[in-house]
Design an enzyme around this catalytic site. Sequence first.
Site, PDB file in Angstrom:
ATOM      1  N   ASP A  21      -9.083 -14.266   2.671  1.00  0.00           N
ATOM      2  CA  ASP A  21      -9.561 -12.986   2.148  1.00  0.00           C
ATOM      3  C   ASP A  21      -8.426 -12.044   1.731  1.00  0.00           C
ATOM      4  O   ASP A  21      -8.676 -11.062   1.032  1.00  0.00           O
ATOM      5  CB  ASP A  21     -10.422 -12.270   3.183  1.00  0.00           C
ATOM      6  CG  ASP A  21     -11.773 -12.944   3.373  1.00  0.00           C
ATOM      7  OD1 ASP A  21     -12.190 -13.701   2.475  1.00  0.00           O
ATOM      8  OD2 ASP A  21     -12.406 -12.720   4.412  1.00  0.00           O
TER       9      ASP A  21
ATOM     10  N   ARG B   3     -14.298 -19.654  17.982  1.00  0.00           N
ATOM     11  CA  ARG B   3     -14.631 -18.288  18.359  1.00  0.00           C
ATOM     12  C   ARG B   3     -14.705 -18.224  19.883  1.00  0.00           C
ATOM     13  O   ARG B   3     -15.046 -19.212  20.532  1.00  0.00           O
ATOM     14  CB  ARG B   3     -15.981 -17.874  17.762  1.00  0.00           C
ATOM     15  CG  ARG B   3     -16.093 -18.090  16.254  1.00  0.00           C
ATOM     16  CD  ARG B   3     -15.239 -17.135  15.454  1.00  0.00           C
ATOM     17  NE  ARG B   3     -15.388 -17.347  14.019  1.00  0.00           N
ATOM     18  CZ  ARG B   3     -14.713 -16.670  13.099  1.00  0.00           C
ATOM     19  NH1 ARG B   3     -13.840 -15.745  13.456  1.00  0.00           N
ATOM     20  NH2 ARG B   3     -14.891 -16.918  11.818  1.00  0.00           N
TER      21      ARG B   3
ATOM     22  N   THR C 162      -5.471 -15.885   6.282  1.00  0.00           N
ATOM     23  CA  THR C 162      -6.877 -15.724   5.922  1.00  0.00           C
ATOM     24  C   THR C 162      -7.009 -15.747   4.413  1.00  0.00           C
ATOM     25  O   THR C 162      -6.197 -15.131   3.707  1.00  0.00           O
ATOM     26  CB  THR C 162      -7.463 -14.403   6.469  1.00  0.00           C
ATOM     27  OG1 THR C 162      -8.715 -14.136   5.823  1.00  0.00           O
ATOM     28  CG2 THR C 162      -6.545 -13.221   6.239  1.00  0.00           C
TER      29      THR C 162
ATOM     30  N   ARG D 207     -16.093 -10.783   2.588  1.00  0.00           N
ATOM     31  CA  ARG D 207     -17.109  -9.927   3.203  1.00  0.00           C
ATOM     32  C   ARG D 207     -16.789  -8.454   3.017  1.00  0.00           C
ATOM     33  O   ARG D 207     -17.635  -7.665   2.621  1.00  0.00           O
ATOM     34  CB  ARG D 207     -17.220 -10.259   4.697  1.00  0.00           C
ATOM     35  CG  ARG D 207     -18.311  -9.486   5.444  1.00  0.00           C
ATOM     36  CD  ARG D 207     -18.307  -9.864   6.898  1.00  0.00           C
ATOM     37  NE  ARG D 207     -17.020  -9.561   7.512  1.00  0.00           N
ATOM     38  CZ  ARG D 207     -16.633 -10.009   8.710  1.00  0.00           C
ATOM     39  NH1 ARG D 207     -17.421 -10.817   9.388  1.00  0.00           N
ATOM     40  NH2 ARG D 207     -15.459  -9.679   9.206  1.00  0.00           N
TER      41      ARG D 207
ATOM     42  N   GLY E 111     -11.247 -17.994  11.243  1.00  0.00           N
ATOM     43  CA  GLY E 111     -11.499 -18.928  10.149  1.00  0.00           C
ATOM     44  C   GLY E 111     -10.232 -19.640   9.728  1.00  0.00           C
ATOM     45  O   GLY E 111      -9.151 -19.047   9.683  1.00  0.00           O
TER      46      GLY E 111
ATOM     47  N   ARG F  86     -27.815 -18.606 -13.929  1.00  0.00           N
ATOM     48  CA  ARG F  86     -27.703 -19.728 -13.000  1.00  0.00           C
ATOM     49  C   ARG F  86     -26.702 -19.331 -11.913  1.00  0.00           C
ATOM     50  O   ARG F  86     -25.762 -18.581 -12.168  1.00  0.00           O
ATOM     51  CB  ARG F  86     -27.246 -21.000 -13.708  1.00  0.00           C
ATOM     52  CG  ARG F  86     -28.256 -21.545 -14.703  1.00  0.00           C
ATOM     53  CD  ARG F  86     -29.526 -22.018 -14.006  1.00  0.00           C
ATOM     54  NE  ARG F  86     -30.502 -22.580 -14.938  1.00  0.00           N
ATOM     55  CZ  ARG F  86     -31.456 -21.894 -15.528  1.00  0.00           C
ATOM     56  NH1 ARG F  86     -31.568 -20.573 -15.301  1.00  0.00           N
ATOM     57  NH2 ARG F  86     -32.303 -22.488 -16.349  1.00  0.00           N
TER      58      ARG F  86
ATOM     59  N   ASP G 162      -7.795 -10.688  10.930  1.00  0.00           N
ATOM     60  CA  ASP G 162      -7.956  -9.407  11.606  1.00  0.00           C
ATOM     61  C   ASP G 162      -8.433  -9.557  13.047  1.00  0.00           C
ATOM     62  O   ASP G 162      -7.880  -8.953  13.960  1.00  0.00           O
ATOM     63  CB  ASP G 162      -8.948  -8.546  10.815  1.00  0.00           C
ATOM     64  CG  ASP G 162      -9.153  -7.179  11.440  1.00  0.00           C
ATOM     65  OD1 ASP G 162      -8.349  -6.279  11.154  1.00  0.00           O
ATOM     66  OD2 ASP G 162     -10.119  -7.010  12.213  1.00  0.00           O
TER      67      ASP G 162
ATOM     68  N   ASP H   2      -6.884  -9.802   3.428  1.00  0.00           N
ATOM     69  CA  ASP H   2      -7.350  -8.467   3.821  1.00  0.00           C
ATOM     70  C   ASP H   2      -6.595  -7.862   5.001  1.00  0.00           C
ATOM     71  O   ASP H   2      -7.131  -7.019   5.719  1.00  0.00           O
ATOM     72  CB  ASP H   2      -8.847  -8.512   4.153  1.00  0.00           C
ATOM     73  CG  ASP H   2      -9.162  -9.441   5.323  1.00  0.00           C
ATOM     74  OD1 ASP H   2      -8.279 -10.212   5.742  1.00  0.00           O
ATOM     75  OD2 ASP H   2     -10.315  -9.389   5.814  1.00  0.00           O
TER      76      ASP H   2
END
Length: 320
Positions: free
Chosen positions: A127, A72, A125, A171, A11, A243, A103, A129
Amino acid sequence: MKKIGVLTSGGDAPGMNAAVRAVVRKAIFEGLEVAGIFNGYEGLIHGKIEMLQLGSVGDIIQRGGTMLRSARSSEFMTEEGRLKAKRQLKSHGIEGLVVIGGDGSFRGAAELVKLGVPCACVPATIDNDINGTQFTIGFDSALNTVIDAIDKIRDTATSHERTFIIEVMGRDAGDLALWAGLAGGAETILIPEVKFDLNEIITRLQSGSGRGKKHSIIIVAEGVMSATALSETLKAEAGIETRVSVLGHIQRGGSPSAKDRVIASQYGARAVEVLHEGRSGVAIGMQNHTVVDYDLDVVFKRSEDKLDKELYKLSKELSI
């Protein structure tokens, strides 16, 4: 070592271009040639490789995304695909590789290291992570994008006296939700690392309403559950109307923040130094505001220590 390659994979994240720029210019400063590999590992397998010069990376430090593009690659996940990649590197005279990504990208690099390809990995990234580093490239930019959205949504939430559920990326890791929730003053933050209690959320919302609170913001990381599912659950269990806003891929785009541009420059330059020193299987990162490098195996040793538990505790205390 006379020639290295650089690729971006997985990503995209704001600041990847700044890292590519740093790799190219640091390498040239050190007297090395640099080859740009387009479309990640997929492009490597199929020889999408071009030599890069100083001008090739001019005027990209402020641009989001990645000039080398990303893709990918199911073929790279096979042994034959990785052997093809190694042959492409050899045929182009590339003696070392800088991999910029998350990762999955690091795992790909680890497989190349097993085949004898020297690799240095730069964490990019949103994230945040990657084990071994406090910050990944792109996290700060994405965080500011989320905070900007929270601020705007809060205006509407206040005007209409509503509870809004905002779904952010994450995620398996909750850093983006946690930092954005704390910075945005969210009343509830749901992250993958901590199991949530639905009754606690309901009690918190009802308590706030009871003391005259006109609106609430709930931040949920996508790895916990969808914002829509949470909204439906709150309606079914407690009759609470909400909402939903799903921020989606806007979190990945946009111009990188100053912080991301700086750490991308630092990480990219250090990756070149590592390869120039003849080392391999190394990840670049930051600890205590200092750029560090460490064994790639550290990245794959998952632990709960990555989550800043004190920050999570503080978010709970301040959202009473």
